[in-house]
Motif scaffolding. Structure first.
Motif: not given
Length: 812
Positions: A289-290, A307-309, A625-628
């Protein structure tokens, strides 16, 4: 003896429900009679109202209103339906029995519902309850005009931003912040005719120095006030979007940091598979998925996790252009960034190509691109002008990507995702586990049927061919399918072959005339309704209003909502409809708003909820805590859609030239492009029976350039026939010197007569009548949405010599 008593006059605050503008209004009632409708300047949408709103009293008291339920007593092929007045109890009992009968034999999905567009009717007052009834009953099939109205701007753009980059009312999306924008783009959108609240806001913006770019084949409405008017060739909007993007990219007029940080533009595309390079293809231990990007500063690849951006390691400067050899598990592969592919696509639409394809000069193209760039922040609104085409999905994506280049999305003065008053959903999605797939979803899984919205083309197929399964009953709420959609001849055949059809409306119309039961409904001025948020601005969104009834409906007419609740009771679904208590439904909807129904009833002008718009919400941290980011598969604005690629479509927004109707015919048989536009006086196929409006536009018109007319010996005001390879219609010629002489502009929705003006109506399936949709080639459809090409068909136009005389009173 006359009375000297002064009339008792009341002023009732509310809002007009006739179209999407929902203009704030004040109704004047004298001795119980509704006599006038005016704008309410204290309302966030009350700066003005249109002619249709001012004609409201004539609509309410028109003698042709339906007043009692009717039952057909003769076969559908009989010219006389033999309508018989029946009671509401009998009508609802018959409808519920037919629904149960069909469900028992074929399944609940064999019962379809139809609904008029909330953009141009008052069905928005009841639409959530209609959908709730469908869900509770077990059918996904709602036949309405999403493929024509709202799909491009509000749904196709979700494949770029994850949300509609242009708001569509109840479906959400971003709204242009006209009050603070530096440049407003109106693309195929004439708010002077369609949403007067936007028109007044635009005029105010121009007064403070806002720049205006209008893209429209006609110079109408605000186009004459525009800093740049691009007279695009009908059907070429997608090419124009790519051409504008090409100029902006070539000249560096784009927000590179936004593209680098917030789009999937840096992700690498493999040259061997033309798919995104997966991290698992490069790193043996990488999870699925990355993706992979190229960091120019370290001259190496970095991994991107959607997933984390986040990129790992953190890049110094991601590449947007170039070609790189990447060592994969299977050897070296040449790769280029997504944005490089997008820029390459745009390069195909050079200024010279745009001049040939769109009929816009290189100088105008450059002027528009420069105006957009130097006047940021930019906002835009698009409408049916770019949606009524068989290439609308890719066009809408191309426009959305052009807009992404400005970096203005969700910025002050850009297209902003406005806050909304908290509410409880009432459409009943929780009541419908395991619904059958909607008709059309197998053929077009990314189109409107994905959201359980069925095109008429697919509905007719289900009725006439039983594909993918039989559809045998239709419950209609105001949708005049024969006038609003292509292929009215096939539509009449489908409606006539149904086992049962019930239709609710204000007036009898050609579609309702094919029903077994016709129900009289109240107008928006004769019923209560709740509206939570008025969409166009932060202030408007904070406004909550319970509209009270101005006067009683005629005869036994009832609100659509009462029809829905009555059917629910007879279907054994009463508990799912608050035991028949409509007020209880409103209270549940308001439960999380902090505003009570009782408060709204006490304050008919409405109440404001405390809302504050925030911006750049994609930058806000999520719970980890990751950007939306954006709600897309890559968590970024998507210039490249793997979703499209996975379904066999182009990952990039290719411009698809609409196939030309009549290609088997000699080119000189149909040398002109036929498009259409709606007049300002009527909502789609409605209101032509009102003398106050009809006297201003007695007959349908077709606009053409005087040069085009002279070559055919046509004078201004002559009756003419417009013919395509699909069919013909008749209208009166009106000269327009601002049109390109290769373009003809018709009007759809004409069928209704006006007795007071001695104007007869016309049959929507008669080629000597006035139904524009007879000229539409219904086989030309968008491969993703199924949208037919209503605004691009090749045609010719000829003078009707026998009917072109001044005293003609009927429809030609």
């Amino acid at each position: 003896m006359t009375s000297d008593r002064a009339p008792t006059v009341d002023h009732v605050k509310g809002y007009c429900g006739l179209c999407i503008a929902r203009c704030g209004t004040i109704a004047t009632v004298a001795d119980g009679r509704f006599i006038r409708l005016d704008p309410d300047p204290a309302h966030p949408t009350g700066a003005a109202i249109c002619a249709k709103g001012r004609a409201a009293p004539e609509l309410v008291y028109h003698r042709d209103r339906l007043t009692r339920p009717l039952r057909r007593t003769r076969p559908k092929g009989d010219p006389d339906p033999g309508w018989e007045e029946i009671s509401w109890d009998m009508a609802l009992d018959l409808i519920a029995a037919a629904m149960r009968r069909t469900a028992a034999q074929y399944g609940p999905e064999a019962v379809a519902f139809s609904m008029s567009s909330p953009s141009t009717t008052a069905i928005a007052d009841s639409a959530p309850f209609v959908r709730r009834l469908m869900n509770a009953f077990g059918t996904p099939n709602l036949v309405w005009a999403l493929d024509l109205c709202g799909w491009g701007r509000g749904f196709a753009t979700r494949y770029v931003f994850g949300v509609g980059s242009v708001a569509t009312g109840g479906a959400g999306g971003a709204m242009p912040d006209i009050a603070r924008t530096g440049c407003l783009i109106l693309w195929g959108y004439n708010p002077s005719f369609t949403r007067i609240t936007h028109a007044t806001a635009t005029v105010a913006g121009l007064k403070r120095g806002m720049k205006l770019v209008v893209i429209d084949p006609r110079n109408v409405g605000l186009a004459n006030k525009a800093d740049v008017w691009l007279r695009v060739r009908p059907g070429a909007d997608g090419a124009l979007a790519l051409g504008l993007a090409n100029v902006m990219i070539q000249r560096g007029w784009y927000d590179q940091e936004f593209v680098r940080a917030w789009s999937n533009g840096p992700l690498l595309v493999r040259s061997d598979t033309n798919m995104l390079l997966k991290a698992e293809d490069v790193f043996p231990n990488a999870g699925r998925g990355s993706f992979v990007a190229w960091d120019m500063r370290s001259s190496s690849i970095v991994r991107y996790d959607p997933v984390t951006g986040q990129y790992d390691p953190s890049p110094g400067h991601l590449s947007l252009q170039g070609e790189y050899a990447v060592e994969t598990i299977d050897g070296a592969v040449s790769c280029r960034p997504v944005f490089d592919h997008y820029a390459g696509l745009c390069r195909q639409y050079s200024p010279e190509t745009i001049a040939r394809t769109c009929w816009i000069s290189p100088e105008q193209l450059a002027e528009a691109a420069r105006t957009i760039w130097v006047s940021r922040p930019v906002s835009y609104y698009a409408w049916s002008g770019h949606e009524h085409h068989a290439n609308t999905t890719e066009t809408a994506r191309a426009i959305a990507m052009l807009y992404a280049l400005t970096g203005s999305f969700d910025a002050p003065g850009g297209n902003v995702l406005l806050p909304s008053v908290p509410t409880v959903p009432i459409t009943g999605e929780d009541l419908a586990p395991g619904l059958a797939p909607a008709i059309g979803v197998a053929e077009r899984p990314l189109g409107p049927a994905r959201w359980d919205n069925v095109s008429t083309h697919d509905f007719y197929r289900g009725v006439l061919e039983g594909d993918p399964y039989p559809v045998r009953t239709l419950i209609g709420f105001g949708a005049n399918l024969l006038l609003a959609q292509a292929d009215p001849v096939r539509g009449r055949a489908a409606l006539s072959s149904l086992d049962f059809y019930a239709h609710a409306d204000l007036f009898m119309n050609p579609t309702a005339a094919l029903a077994d039961i016709v129900l009289p409904v109240a107008s928006c001025f004769e019923r209560e309704a709740l509206k939570i948020g008025f969409e166009i601005s932060e202030d408007a969104q904070s406004h909550v209003q319970f509209r009270s009834r101005i006067v009683s409906p005629p005869g036994e007419a009832l609100p659509d909502t009462d029809v829905v609740f009555g059917l629910a009771k007879r279907l054994g679904l009463e508990k799912r409809f608050w035991n028949g208590d409509v007020d209880a439904a409103y209270r549940e909807q308001l439960a999380s708003s902090g505003i009570s129904l009782e408060q709204l009833r006490a304050e008919p002008a409405g109440r404001r909820s405390s809302l504050t718009a925030t911006h750049y919400k994609y930058q806000a941290p999520d719970e980890r805590g990751n950007a939306r980011g954006f709600p897309t598969p890559t968590r970024k604005v998507e210039f490249w859609s793997e979703t499209f690629a996975d379904h066999g479509y182009s990952a990039l927004p290719q411009f698809i030239e609409t196939a030309v109707s009549g290609t088997s015919q000699p080119a000189d048989m149909f040398p002109l492009i036929l498009t259409c536009a709606k007049p300002s006086l009527f909502c789609q196929s409605q209101h032509r029976a009102l003398p106050i409006l009809r006297k201003r536009l007695p007959y349908p018109e077709v606009e053409l350039h005087p040069m085009t007319a002279a070559a055919r010996e046509i004078r201004d005001g002559d009756w003419v026939e417009v013919r395509t390879s699909s069919g013909a219609m008749r209208a009166k010629a009106r000269f327009n010197e601002t049109l390109d002489n290769r373009v003809v502009v018709g009007q759809h929705g004409w069928w209704q007569g006006c007795t007071e003006l001695e104007i007869a109506g016309s049959d929507p399936t008669d080629p000597t009548g006035n139904n524009f949709n007879l000229t539409v080639d219904a086989t030309m459809r968008d491969p993703i949405s199924g949208t037919p090409s209503h605004r691009f068909n090749m045609c010719d136009i000829r003078l009707l010599r026998s009917n072109a005389h001044a005293g003609y009173r009927g429809m030609a």
